[in-house]
Design a protein around this motif. Structure first.
Motif, PDB file in Angstrom:
ATOM      1  N   VAL A  88      31.471  44.747  31.479  1.00 29.48           N
ATOM      2  CA  VAL A  88      32.509  45.102  32.448  1.00 29.48           C
ATOM      3  C   VAL A  88      32.346  44.303  33.743  1.00 29.48           C
ATOM      4  O   VAL A  88      33.317  43.762  34.293  1.00 29.48           O
ATOM      5  N   LEU A  89      31.115  44.209  34.238  1.00 26.53           N
ATOM      6  CA  LEU A  89      30.865  43.439  35.458  1.00 26.53           C
ATOM      7  C   LEU A  89      31.220  41.969  35.264  1.00 26.53           C
ATOM      8  O   LEU A  89      31.777  41.324  36.169  1.00 26.53           O
ATOM      9  N   SER A  90      30.913  41.430  34.097  1.00 21.67           N
ATOM     10  CA  SER A  90      31.256  40.036  33.815  1.00 21.67           C
ATOM     11  C   SER A  90      32.762  39.840  33.817  1.00 21.67           C
ATOM     12  O   SER A  90      33.273  38.833  34.331  1.00 21.67           O
ATOM     13  N   ALA A  91      33.486  40.801  33.244  1.00 25.12           N
ATOM     14  CA  ALA A  91      34.951  40.719  33.242  1.00 25.12           C
ATOM     15  C   ALA A  91      35.510  40.776  34.655  1.00 25.12           C
ATOM     16  O   ALA A  91      36.511  40.113  34.972  1.00 25.12           O
ATOM     17  N   VAL A  92      34.886  41.550  35.514  1.00 23.11           N
ATOM     18  CA  VAL A  92      35.325  41.621  36.908  1.00 23.11           C
ATOM     19  C   VAL A  92      35.139  40.269  37.601  1.00 23.11           C
ATOM     20  O   VAL A  92      35.993  39.828  38.379  1.00 23.11           O
ATOM     21  N   VAL A  93      34.019  39.597  37.320  1.00 25.19           N
ATOM     22  CA  VAL A  93      33.794  38.260  37.883  1.00 25.19           C
ATOM     23  C   VAL A  93      34.886  37.297  37.414  1.00 25.19           C
ATOM     24  O   VAL A  93      35.437  36.517  38.209  1.00 25.19           O
ATOM     25  N   ALA A  94      35.200  37.344  36.116  1.00 25.46           N
ATOM     26  CA  ALA A  94      36.249  36.470  35.583  1.00 25.46           C
ATOM     27  C   ALA A  94      37.588  36.768  36.235  1.00 25.46           C
ATOM     28  O   ALA A  94      38.347  35.849  36.585  1.00 25.46           O
ATOM     29  N   ALA A  95      37.904  38.045  36.434  1.00 19.23           N
ATOM     30  CA  ALA A  95      39.172  38.418  37.056  1.00 19.23           C
ATOM     31  C   ALA A  95      39.235  37.941  38.505  1.00 19.23           C
ATOM     32  O   ALA A  95      40.278  37.470  38.970  1.00 19.23           O
ATOM     33  N   ALA A  96      38.118  38.045  39.222  1.00 19.95           N
ATOM     34  CA  ALA A  96      38.089  37.592  40.614  1.00 19.95           C
ATOM     35  C   ALA A  96      38.300  36.085  40.700  1.00 19.95           C
ATOM     36  O   ALA A  96      39.006  35.594  41.590  1.00 19.95           O
ATOM     37  N   ALA A  97      37.691  35.347  39.780  1.00 23.20           N
ATOM     38  CA  ALA A  97      37.868  33.892  39.777  1.00 23.20           C
ATOM     39  C   ALA A  97      39.299  33.514  39.432  1.00 23.20           C
ATOM     40  O   ALA A  97      39.822  32.505  39.919  1.00 23.20           O
ATOM     41  N   ALA A  98      39.932  34.314  38.584  1.00 26.75           N
ATOM     42  CA  ALA A  98      41.318  34.022  38.193  1.00 26.75           C
ATOM     43  C   ALA A  98      42.291  34.192  39.356  1.00 26.75           C
ATOM     44  O   ALA A  98      43.396  33.651  39.324  1.00 26.75           O
ATOM     45  N   LEU A  99      41.867  34.912  40.390  1.00 28.56           N
ATOM     46  CA  LEU A  99      42.718  35.104  41.562  1.00 28.56           C
ATOM     47  C   LEU A  99      42.542  33.935  42.546  1.00 28.56           C
ATOM     48  O   LEU A  99      42.421  34.143  43.760  1.00 28.56           O
ATOM     49  N   ASP A 100      42.507  32.733  42.015  1.00 31.07           N
ATOM     50  CA  ASP A 100      42.262  31.571  42.869  1.00 31.07           C
ATOM     51  C   ASP A 100      43.424  31.291  43.819  1.00 31.07           C
ATOM     52  O   ASP A 100      43.304  30.478  44.736  1.00 31.07           O
ATOM     53  N   ALA A 101      44.561  31.949  43.619  1.00 31.51           N
ATOM     54  CA  ALA A 101      45.675  31.801  44.561  1.00 31.51           C
ATOM     55  C   ALA A 101      45.303  32.343  45.938  1.00 31.51           C
ATOM     56  O   ALA A 101      45.893  31.946  46.950  1.00 31.51           O
ATOM     57  N   TYR A 102      44.322  33.245  45.981  1.00 26.34           N
ATOM     58  CA  TYR A 102      43.852  33.805  47.241  1.00 26.34           C
ATOM     59  C   TYR A 102      42.607  33.081  47.756  1.00 26.34           C
ATOM     60  O   TYR A 102      41.902  33.594  48.630  1.00 26.34           O
ATOM     61  N   GLY A 103      42.306  31.929  47.204  1.00 27.46           N
ATOM     62  CA  GLY A 103      41.113  31.199  47.599  1.00 27.46           C
ATOM     63  C   GLY A 103      39.875  31.763  46.928  1.00 27.46           C
ATOM     64  O   GLY A 103      39.949  32.414  45.877  1.00 27.46           O
ATOM     65  N   ASP A 104      38.720  31.524  47.534  1.00 29.06           N
ATOM     66  CA  ASP A 104      37.469  32.000  46.933  1.00 29.06           C
ATOM     67  C   ASP A 104      36.992  33.321  47.525  1.00 29.06           C
ATOM     68  O   ASP A 104      35.875  33.749  47.259  1.00 29.06           O
ATOM     69  N   LEU A 105      37.817  33.981  48.326  1.00 30.92           N
ATOM     70  CA  LEU A 105      37.415  35.267  48.903  1.00 30.92           C
ATOM     71  C   LEU A 105      37.194  36.361  47.845  1.00 30.92           C
ATOM     72  O   LEU A 105      36.214  37.106  47.929  1.00 30.92           O
ATOM     73  N   PRO A 106      38.086  36.511  46.835  1.00 35.15           N
ATOM     74  CA  PRO A 106      37.824  37.546  45.822  1.00 35.15           C
ATOM     75  C   PRO A 106      36.500  37.340  45.091  1.00 35.15           C
ATOM     76  O   PRO A 106      35.741  38.296  44.893  1.00 35.15           O
ATOM     77  N   LEU A 107      36.216  36.098  44.708  1.00 34.07           N
ATOM     78  CA  LEU A 107      34.962  35.822  44.004  1.00 34.07           C
ATOM     79  C   LEU A 107      33.762  36.058  44.918  1.00 34.07           C
ATOM     80  O   LEU A 107      32.732  36.576  44.482  1.00 34.07           O
ATOM     81  N   THR A 108      33.891  35.686  46.181  1.00 34.35           N
ATOM     82  CA  THR A 108      32.807  35.914  47.140  1.00 34.35           C
ATOM     83  C   THR A 108      32.557  37.402  47.328  1.00 34.35           C
ATOM     84  O   THR A 108      31.404  37.852  47.397  1.00 34.35           O
ATOM     85  N   ALA A 109      33.635  38.182  47.404  1.00 38.84           N
ATOM     86  CA  ALA A 109      33.489  39.635  47.563  1.00 38.84           C
ATOM     87  C   ALA A 109      32.797  40.253  46.353  1.00 38.84           C
ATOM     88  O   ALA A 109      31.918  41.126  46.496  1.00 38.84           O
ATOM     89  N   VAL A 110      33.156  39.802  45.158  1.00 34.68           N
ATOM     90  CA  VAL A 110      32.517  40.323  43.945  1.00 34.68           C
ATOM     91  C   VAL A 110      31.042  39.933  43.906  1.00 34.68           C
ATOM     92  O   VAL A 110      30.184  40.736  43.524  1.00 34.68           O
ATOM     93  N   ALA A 111      30.735  38.701  44.308  1.00 39.34           N
ATOM     94  CA  ALA A 111      29.337  38.274  44.353  1.00 39.34           C
ATOM     95  C   ALA A 111      28.534  39.136  45.322  1.00 39.34           C
ATOM     96  O   ALA A 111      27.386  39.521  45.037  1.00 39.34           O
ATOM     97  N   GLY A 112      29.129  39.470  46.469  1.00 41.69           N
ATOM     98  CA  GLY A 112      28.457  40.353  47.406  1.00 41.69           C
ATOM     99  C   GLY A 112      28.244  41.744  46.834  1.00 41.69           C
ATOM    100  O   GLY A 112      27.193  42.370  47.048  1.00 41.69           O
TER     101      GLY A 112
END
Length: 248
Positions: free
Chosen positions: A12-36
């Motif tokens: 589930v956590l891995s899927a969340v990372v993939a989903a955050a990366a897929a939101l690249d229209a918002y830049g890298d903020l979603p992926l950074t937030a998930v990493a945090g």
């Protein structure tokens, strides 16, 4: 929580990372937030997972190291993205000793406490690899296929047939195939690179699953958080390395 349930939550956590990366229209903020968020989950449970004596100090050091590395990776412009992360890790090492000096009561199990804290800091710093991978040549595509491969490998390890090395290798193979297949649908990454990335993240799941298999039912909920997060955290830095080597 059993080994099977932990594997499901890792997926589930891995899927969340993939989903955050897929939101690249918002830049890298979603992926950074998930990493945090991964850092906080890991820090919360690392000391109970290793049964360290000074759990409060360990939690603070691991959290500061991981969040500092993620923030530095996000704020760094140009290449290499992780060029300032070694400084964060060095400061975490100093903080680990400071935390031990602040302990009272004779400081029992001193070596175990220091080594466990430093190890947790290293694992937490690995979360910054997801941010760096998102800024690589393949960008979000690399993160998505790698996280999908990790999720599939973790999901397979939750099935009854995935026992021992054979079952783990099946999970690695399926994770690599899914990652390679996803790479055919995404830009900036070829199927071979996706296959390699999926295999690497699948191996992380397999190794850590066998490592934690001796603790089939963790009684502490905080320890479970670290156990399910560790494969995703370590996978971050390995995905970045794959991106640098394979896609260079």
């Amino acid at each position: 929580m059993t080994v099977t349930t932990r594997a499901v939550w890792t997926a589930v956590l891995s899927a969340v990372v993939a989903a955050a990366a897929a939101l690249d229209a918002y830049g890298d903020l979603p992926l950074t937030a998930v990493a945090g968020a991964l850092v906080l989950l890991l820090a919360t449970g690392w000391a109970p997972l290793l049964r360290l004596p000074a759990q409060g100090g360990t939690t603070v050091v691991v959290a500061l190291a991981g969040l500092g590395a993620v923030a530095v990776a996000w704020a760094t412009e140009g290449e290499p993205v992780l060029r300032n992360v070694p400084l964060v890790l060095a400061m975490a090492l100093v903080l680990a000793f400071v935390a031990e000096m602040l302990r009272r009561g004779g400081r029992p199990r001193l070596v175990e406490s220091v080594s466990g804290t430093v190890t947790g800091a290293v694992v937490a710093v690995c979360c910054s690899g997801w941010v760096a991978a998102g800024r690589s040549e393949a960008g979000a595509s690399l993160v998505v296929v790698s996280a999908l491969g990790l999720a599939v490998a973790a999901a397979v390890s939750a099935t009854p047939v995935a026992r021992g090395w054979v079952g783990s290798l099946v999970g690695v193979a399926l994770g690599a195939v899914v990652a390679g297949g996803a790479a055919t649908l995404l830009p900036s990454i070829d199927p071979v690179s996706g296959l390699v990335a999926g295999a690497v993240t699948g191996l992380v799941v397999a190794v850590l699953r066998l490592l934690f298999e001796r603790q089939p039912a963790l009684t502490s909920r905080r320890a479970v958080l670290a156990a399910v997060t560790a494969p995703v955290a370590v996978g971050g830095i390995l995905v970045f390395v794959v991106g640098r080597l394979v896609l260079a």
